[in-house]
Motif scaffolding. Structure first.
Motif, PDB file in Angstrom:
ATOM      1  N   TYR A 111       0.578  -1.018   0.158  1.00  0.00           N
ATOM      2  CA  TYR A 111      -0.079  -0.092  -0.144  1.00  0.00           C
ATOM      3  C   TYR A 111       0.586   1.301  -0.033  1.00  0.00           C
ATOM      4  O   TYR A 111       0.175   2.895  -0.736  1.00  0.00           O
ATOM      5  N   GLY A 142      -5.248  -1.486   9.093  1.00  0.00           N
ATOM      6  CA  GLY A 142      -5.888   0.075   9.044  1.00  0.00           C
ATOM      7  C   GLY A 142      -5.960   0.677   7.276  1.00  0.00           C
ATOM      8  O   GLY A 142      -6.220   1.201   7.213  1.00  0.00           O
ATOM      9  N   ARG A 143      -4.657  -0.327   6.968  1.00  0.00           N
ATOM     10  CA  ARG A 143      -3.884   0.540   5.796  1.00  0.00           C
ATOM     11  C   ARG A 143      -5.397   0.382   4.693  1.00  0.00           C
ATOM     12  O   ARG A 143      -5.740   0.900   3.926  1.00  0.00           O
ATOM     13  N   SER A 145      -8.579  -0.169   5.249  1.00  0.00           N
ATOM     14  CA  SER A 145      -9.969   0.243   5.078  1.00  0.00           C
ATOM     15  C   SER A 145      -9.938   1.716   5.418  1.00  0.00           C
ATOM     16  O   SER A 145     -10.321   2.085   5.224  1.00  0.00           O
ATOM     17  N   ASN A 146      -8.788   2.516   5.667  1.00  0.00           N
ATOM     18  CA  ASN A 146      -8.026   3.574   4.650  1.00  0.00           C
ATOM     19  C   ASN A 146      -8.357   3.974   3.471  1.00  0.00           C
ATOM     20  O   ASN A 146      -8.782   4.437   2.842  1.00  0.00           O
ATOM     21  N   LEU A 147      -7.686   2.781   2.786  1.00  0.00           N
ATOM     22  CA  LEU A 147      -7.595   2.384   1.445  1.00  0.00           C
ATOM     23  C   LEU A 147      -9.211   2.558   1.026  1.00  0.00           C
ATOM     24  O   LEU A 147      -9.640   3.525   0.672  1.00  0.00           O
ATOM     25  N   LYS A 149     -11.957   3.814   2.891  1.00  0.00           N
ATOM     26  CA  LYS A 149     -12.799   4.767   3.301  1.00  0.00           C
ATOM     27  C   LYS A 149     -12.539   5.843   2.096  1.00  0.00           C
ATOM     28  O   LYS A 149     -13.169   6.648   1.720  1.00  0.00           O
ATOM     29  N   LYS A 150     -11.157   6.168   1.347  1.00  0.00           N
ATOM     30  CA  LYS A 150     -10.727   7.312   0.713  1.00  0.00           C
ATOM     31  C   LYS A 150     -10.974   6.816  -1.089  1.00  0.00           C
ATOM     32  O   LYS A 150     -10.768   8.241  -1.831  1.00  0.00           O
ATOM     33  N   ALA A 386     -12.477  -2.605  11.657  1.00  0.00           N
ATOM     34  CA  ALA A 386     -11.255  -1.128  10.881  1.00  0.00           C
ATOM     35  C   ALA A 386     -13.010  -0.996   9.993  1.00  0.00           C
ATOM     36  O   ALA A 386     -13.403   0.561   9.538  1.00  0.00           O
ATOM     37  N   ALA A 390     -15.387   2.652   9.957  1.00  0.00           N
ATOM     38  CA  ALA A 390     -15.102   3.390   8.410  1.00  0.00           C
ATOM     39  C   ALA A 390     -16.478   3.905   8.087  1.00  0.00           C
ATOM     40  O   ALA A 390     -16.298   4.797   7.654  1.00  0.00           O
ATOM     41  N   SER A 392     -19.746   5.588   7.790  1.00  0.00           N
ATOM     42  CA  SER A 392     -19.772   7.053   8.053  1.00  0.00           C
ATOM     43  C   SER A 392     -21.184   7.608   8.626  1.00  0.00           C
ATOM     44  O   SER A 392     -21.973   7.899   9.372  1.00  0.00           O
TER      45      SER A 392
END
Length: 414
Positions: A111, A142-143, A145-147, A149-150, A386, A390, A392
């Motif tokens: 990532y 975490g990486r 789930s952030n991906l 979300k973005k 995660a 994420a 919302s």
């Protein structure tokens, strides 16, 4: 009445750049000590599939060590060397390998790779035994789930395959060899050493790649498992209404609407609306789901794993038929008021499906086992946490939680 959007004819790989990485750590060596293993076949097949589709693809050796701190770029030819021991053997005693130096499992590096064109979507594929230490498991979750979300419309898929293996099993928390595991003479479908293909990117591209992966020349019978992670509900399955007759018995017909409301045009095949027009005993219904690789382990599911919204519905049996969940139900129409339509749902949460899917694949560092993966439940549960965190909005959270959703309506007119 709800559900996902309709199909599209767009090429799922259009405007997609692929970053394909291989875990280069020494714990992978056992997969290639026997020629033609399922792991080696997967290397061949991914190379063929991606080059055959003419998808822009870059290849990487993932890992960090004393000689290298960053991912190693590979040519297509060097990627195919991942079928050979030299790709992983640099950490062995007396090894002399300058091309592929000794590295540890730093899986999150996949990532860190930036695509050459920031306007393109990126499909990331990682082949690994998924045995980093405890801290790295959380970092990887975490990486991902952030991906997600973005990047709206992205999903992650974890695909596990059992393979031939002959080599050391290392403790995930210390990196030290704990035992040697050899699958010679064993039933590979049940006792093979798992490896994993972790895929993240646009949902359509992930689904298309996994569909092709299912068609690889592998004996995957009991040997393949998968879990899906998405924020938009794009991986929630519905029923396969095409397998249900229009007239279930002399008193029960399918209807086009309930309470004068129709499903949206793109949702109609995901709803079963029924009308009872004469006296009838409790109705026995068989409802198959859509087919998906994520249902490969669903033979472990039980009726109590599902949530039913109306007591008039009872799940009698759950079976798996050709990658579909099949529910045998009893619907007691006498519990409904006449002429008043009722909406009912049956839900299967992803966590319940996760438990069934990976049953028998997990172990921890206190009991290493060559046929099981250390910290697998920790990784899947952590990633599920995660991804759900994420989400919302309440509606998004619910979509994130659902693996399978059956939507039914019933009206009694007699």
């Amino acid at each position: 009445m709800e559900q996902s959007s309709g199909p599209t004819n767009q090429d799922p790989f259009e405007n997609v750049q692929v970053e394909l990485g291989v875990d280069g750590s020494g714990s992978m060596l056992g997969y290639v000590n026997q020629r033609g293993s399922r792991y080696a076949q997967t290397i061949d097949s991914l190379s063929t599939l991606l080059s055959g589709k003419a998808v822009p693809t870059r290849y990487w050796r993932i890992g960090r060590g004393a000689q290298v701190q960053d991912t190693q770029a590979l040519s297509p030819t060097e990627f195919l060397k991942a079928r050979n021991p030299e790709f992983y053997s640099a950490c062995e005693a007396n090894a002399n390998n300058q091309t592929f130096p000794c590295v540890s499992s730093t899986l999150e590096q996949i990532y860190d790779i930036s695509g050459p064109n920031p306007k393109q979507d990126t499909l990331r594929i990682l082949l690994t035994d998924l045995e980093p230490d405890n801290a790295a498991v959380g970092q990887l979750s975490g990486r991902i789930s952030n991906l997600l979300k973005k990047n709206p419309g992205y999903k992650a898929m974890l695909v596990g395959v059992r393979s031939q293996y002959n080599g050391a099993i290392f403790l995930a928390d210390t990196g030290k060899a704990a035992l040697r595991y050899d699958t010679t003479g064993k039933n590979i479908d049940r006792q093979g050493r798992p490896f994993y293909v972790l895929i993240t990117g646009p949902s359509g591209a992930v689904d298309a790649l996994v569909e092709r992966f299912q068609k690889l020349p592998l004996d995957v019978n009991q040997a393949i498992r998968a879990s899906s992670f998405a924020l938009d509900g794009s991986d929630t399955l519905a029923m396969d209404r095409s397998q249900i007759p229009d007239k279930l018995n002399p008193c029960i017909d399918q209807a086009g609407a309930i309470n004068r409301q129709k499903p949206r045009r793109d949702q109609q095949e995901q709803w079963l609306l029924l009308e009872q027009t004469c006296d009838s005993k409790p109705l026995q219904i068989t409802l198959p789901s859509q087919s998906s690789i994520i249902l490969a382990g669903s033979e472990q599911l039980r009726p109590q794993d599902f949530t039913v919204s109306n007591q008039a519905l009872q799940i009698d049996q759950v079976t798996n038929e050709q990658g579909k969940i099949v529910l045998n139900l009893t619907l007691d129409g006498s519990k409904f008021a006449p002429k008043k339509g009722e909406i009912m749902t049956i839900d299967l949460k992803k966590r319940a499906l996760d438990r069934a899917t990976w049953q028998g694949w997990h172990t921890d560092v206190s009991a290493p086992n060559g046929a099981k993966t250390q910290n697998l439940n920790l990784f899947i549960g952590g990633l599920r946490d995660a991804v759900e965190s994420a989400a919302s909005k309440p509606t998004q959270k619910k979509a994130t939680e659902q693996a399978v959703k059956y939507c039914l309506g019933f009206t009694r007119f007699e």
